[in-house]
Design a protein around this motif. Sequence first.
Motif, mmCIF file in Angstrom:
data_model
loop_
_atom_site.group_PDB
_atom_site.id
_atom_site.type_symbol
_atom_site.label_atom_id
_atom_site.label_comp_id
_atom_site.label_asym_id
_atom_site.label_seq_id
_atom_site.Cartn_x
_atom_site.Cartn_y
_atom_site.Cartn_z
ATOM 1 N N MET A 1 0.821 -1.208 0.000
ATOM 2 C CA MET A 1 0.000 0.000 0.000
ATOM 3 C C MET A 1 0.856 1.260 0.000
ATOM 4 N N GLY A 2 1.958 1.205 0.731
ATOM 5 C CA GLY A 2 2.837 2.379 0.777
ATOM 6 C C GLY A 2 3.360 2.733 -0.598
ATOM 7 N N VAL A 3 3.925 1.741 -1.271
ATOM 8 C CA VAL A 3 4.494 1.984 -2.599
ATOM 9 C C VAL A 3 3.394 2.343 -3.596
ATOM 10 N N GLY A 4 2.282 1.589 -3.539
ATOM 11 C CA GLY A 4 1.181 1.857 -4.470
ATOM 12 C C GLY A 4 0.655 3.273 -4.313
ATOM 13 N N GLY A 5 0.421 3.665 -3.063
ATOM 14 C CA GLY A 5 -0.098 5.005 -2.802
ATOM 15 C C GLY A 5 0.883 6.082 -3.221
ATOM 16 N N GLN A 6 2.155 5.817 -2.961
ATOM 17 C CA GLN A 6 3.189 6.800 -3.306
ATOM 18 C C GLN A 6 3.225 7.041 -4.817
ATOM 19 N N LEU A 7 3.215 5.945 -5.592
ATOM 20 C CA LEU A 7 3.264 6.100 -7.055
ATOM 21 C C LEU A 7 2.063 6.882 -7.557
ATOM 22 N N GLN A 8 0.904 6.572 -6.972
ATOM 23 C CA GLN A 8 -0.296 7.251 -7.412
ATOM 24 C C GLN A 8 -0.220 8.752 -7.099
ATOM 25 N N THR A 9 0.235 9.060 -5.895
ATOM 26 C CA THR A 9 0.392 10.463 -5.517
ATOM 27 C C THR A 9 1.354 11.174 -6.456
ATOM 28 N N GLU A 10 2.485 10.517 -6.727
ATOM 29 C CA GLU A 10 3.514 11.168 -7.535
ATOM 30 C C GLU A 10 3.065 11.361 -8.976
ATOM 31 N N ARG A 11 2.203 10.443 -9.433
ATOM 32 C CA ARG A 11 1.692 10.590 -10.780
ATOM 33 C C ARG A 11 0.771 11.799 -10.847
ATOM 34 N N ASP A 12 -0.013 11.990 -9.791
ATOM 35 C CA ASP A 12 -0.979 13.091 -9.774
ATOM 36 C C ASP A 12 -0.334 14.435 -9.487
ATOM 37 N N ASP A 13 0.690 14.460 -8.651
ATOM 38 C CA ASP A 13 1.188 15.769 -8.219
ATOM 39 C C ASP A 13 2.340 16.277 -9.089
ATOM 40 N N GLY A 14 2.719 15.508 -10.103
ATOM 41 C CA GLY A 14 3.715 16.008 -11.047
ATOM 42 C C GLY A 14 5.148 15.602 -10.729
ATOM 43 N N THR A 15 5.351 14.852 -9.646
ATOM 44 C CA THR A 15 6.708 14.404 -9.328
ATOM 45 C C THR A 15 7.268 13.537 -10.458
ATOM 46 N N LEU A 16 6.435 12.616 -10.945
ATOM 47 C CA LEU A 16 6.906 11.716 -12.003
ATOM 48 C C LEU A 16 7.128 12.472 -13.313
ATOM 49 N N LEU A 17 6.301 13.476 -13.555
ATOM 50 C CA LEU A 17 6.467 14.257 -14.785
ATOM 51 C C LEU A 17 7.795 15.008 -14.738
ATOM 52 N N ARG A 18 8.114 15.541 -13.568
ATOM 53 C CA ARG A 18 9.396 16.211 -13.411
ATOM 54 C C ARG A 18 10.547 15.244 -13.676
ATOM 55 N N ALA A 19 10.386 14.027 -13.140
ATOM 56 C CA ALA A 19 11.426 13.020 -13.351
ATOM 57 C C ALA A 19 11.563 12.699 -14.836
ATOM 58 N N LYS A 20 10.433 12.703 -15.522
ATOM 59 C CA LYS A 20 10.445 12.354 -16.935
ATOM 60 C C LYS A 20 11.101 13.442 -17.782
ATOM 61 N N ALA A 21 11.068 14.676 -17.279
ATOM 62 C CA ALA A 21 11.569 15.805 -18.060
ATOM 63 C C ALA A 21 13.086 15.959 -17.957
#
Lengths: 319, 282
Positions: B76-96
């Motif tokens: 749940m920790g990892v799942g929730g974290q990924l979901q949060t990061e996808r929504d809040d733009g953390t992953l997009l920043r990583a992608k850029a």
Amino acid sequence: MAMTDRPVIEVAGLQMSYGSTAVLRGVELRVDAGEVVVLLGPNGAGKTTSIEILEGFRAASAGSVRVLGADPLTAGEAWRARVGVVLQSWRDHARWRVRELLVHLGEFYRPFSTPQRPRPWDADELLARVGLADKASRQIMGLSGGERRRLDVAVGLVGRPELLFLDEPTAGFDPQARRDFHDLIRSLADAEVTILFTTHDLDEAERLADRILVLAGGRIIADASPDSLRRQVGSTTEVRWARDGLTHVHSTETPADFLREVLNAPGGPVTDLEVRRASLEDAYLSLVHRLEAASPEADTEAAVRDFIGSATASRHEEG
Amino acid sequence: MGITGGIARSALRQARIELRVQWMSWTALGWLVFPAIGLVVLFFLRDQDVMGSQVTLAQIGIPGLLAMNLVSTGVMGVGGQLQTERDDGTLLRAKAIPHGMQTHLLANVLVFTATALIPVIIMVIAASFMVDGITPRDPVAWLRFAGVAVLGLFATLPIGALLGALMRSPVVLGISSLFLYGAMAISGIFYPLGALPGWLQWVGQVLPTYWLGIGLRSALLPPEAVLLELGGSWRVGPMIIVLGAWALLGLTLAPAALRRMARKQSGSQVAAARDRVMSRGY
């Protein structure tokens, strides 16, 4: 501005559909090194989609896209290091400190440093440049909206990009923040950055852009410098004056002659005289309205073709 | 140094900052409150024997608490974290940024390994003062404990990554957490599996939670506690094989799901998430 003939962005026949809805129907555009180009267009015209395709974040349905000589979708990490993206951050990295994030993200670019372009940009220098030097050790969640956007710009620049994308960078800025941002963008021209950004602020487009592209109906319907765009679409001038307690407004193609007539006409003295050239905003609105008036759908194609014919001619005469 | 070294160093730096940020906040207290309550409850059950054996409920329950903590953080920790990061733009920043996504995911693995293990270590030490016969007896037992915990994480972290990458909404993720707690209930981590109906025992023995539980008990409990296990054996070989199989399955599927998630990440997606949170509140 240091313009060359080296194309940084070349797009031909770009199409994008979501399901059966076509958003982009054959976009053609070219941006040369050193240019500052603004992409304008009504909401839903596909500005963000276009930018995301150029950034490599989204696959196009059809067409050819070359950015810095490569297809953004498959370009790889060395290409990525040459491109800066200013994101609209929201609440990511909320508890990180400002300088800490910038230093951390900058390190990713170090392996891609070259003698001509030392990477990354020094974090303190960059923070000073975007006006956040005194916020360096703040937590990011403690920044105001405008400060946060300036940090976004700093993050976009930290790898010393050759090409910088900004999607509505000044949305939500107060006038001072907007002015500071404009100064920043103008100063970047010396840093040999090619800039493509979207905005809804016509005044901003006019101040910053070497060239304006108008995206509407899924095509680029105008491609010209702010001056020539204004001239070609709205050549009229509005004259407003008061005499004997009555206010008059008149639109004219020949303001000098008309003014002479007004001033020489019999009657009391002219007060409150105002002569206003058609603004870029007038030009833009007239372009978009004419396009929309030419629809229903079936006619969009013809209207677009008509515009491309009339509106792009001047780009080349500008040089 | 090379690219790989650069990625590893960036990931370490990111993990260090993330851990500082997480553990210096109230969130960290939240992670410790539930285990602390569990320990206090078990402290009062320290004289209660299990099915007439020498083993107390507290002795069974503490490895159970550890297993539960590892699995819920891992999934749940990892799942929730990924979901949060996808929504809040953390992953997009990583992608850029160059090598951003690989580095970011590697940093997440490091962060969650630490986040899962830190409370577990604190709990084992705290429990050693409260209840007898639940502390590894010798260095070998400590090594076994560490090995099982890490193997358990490898079996569960990829499942969490898979869920986080595939599930769109926090609501769906929340519902899947109910299944997770259901799985824990039939895994014999709080009471011997032998007390369950036969068919449920079979279901329980497929789940990684059962094998993580038995592995932790084998490292923590005195030898005579083995009599409560099915077949009177710690089943070390099968444990390694089953947990290893879950880890292998997860590590095969998760990267593809993460790549798909990364590919689909875009500014429009982040903007849509922002609008959703602004209007609905989650």
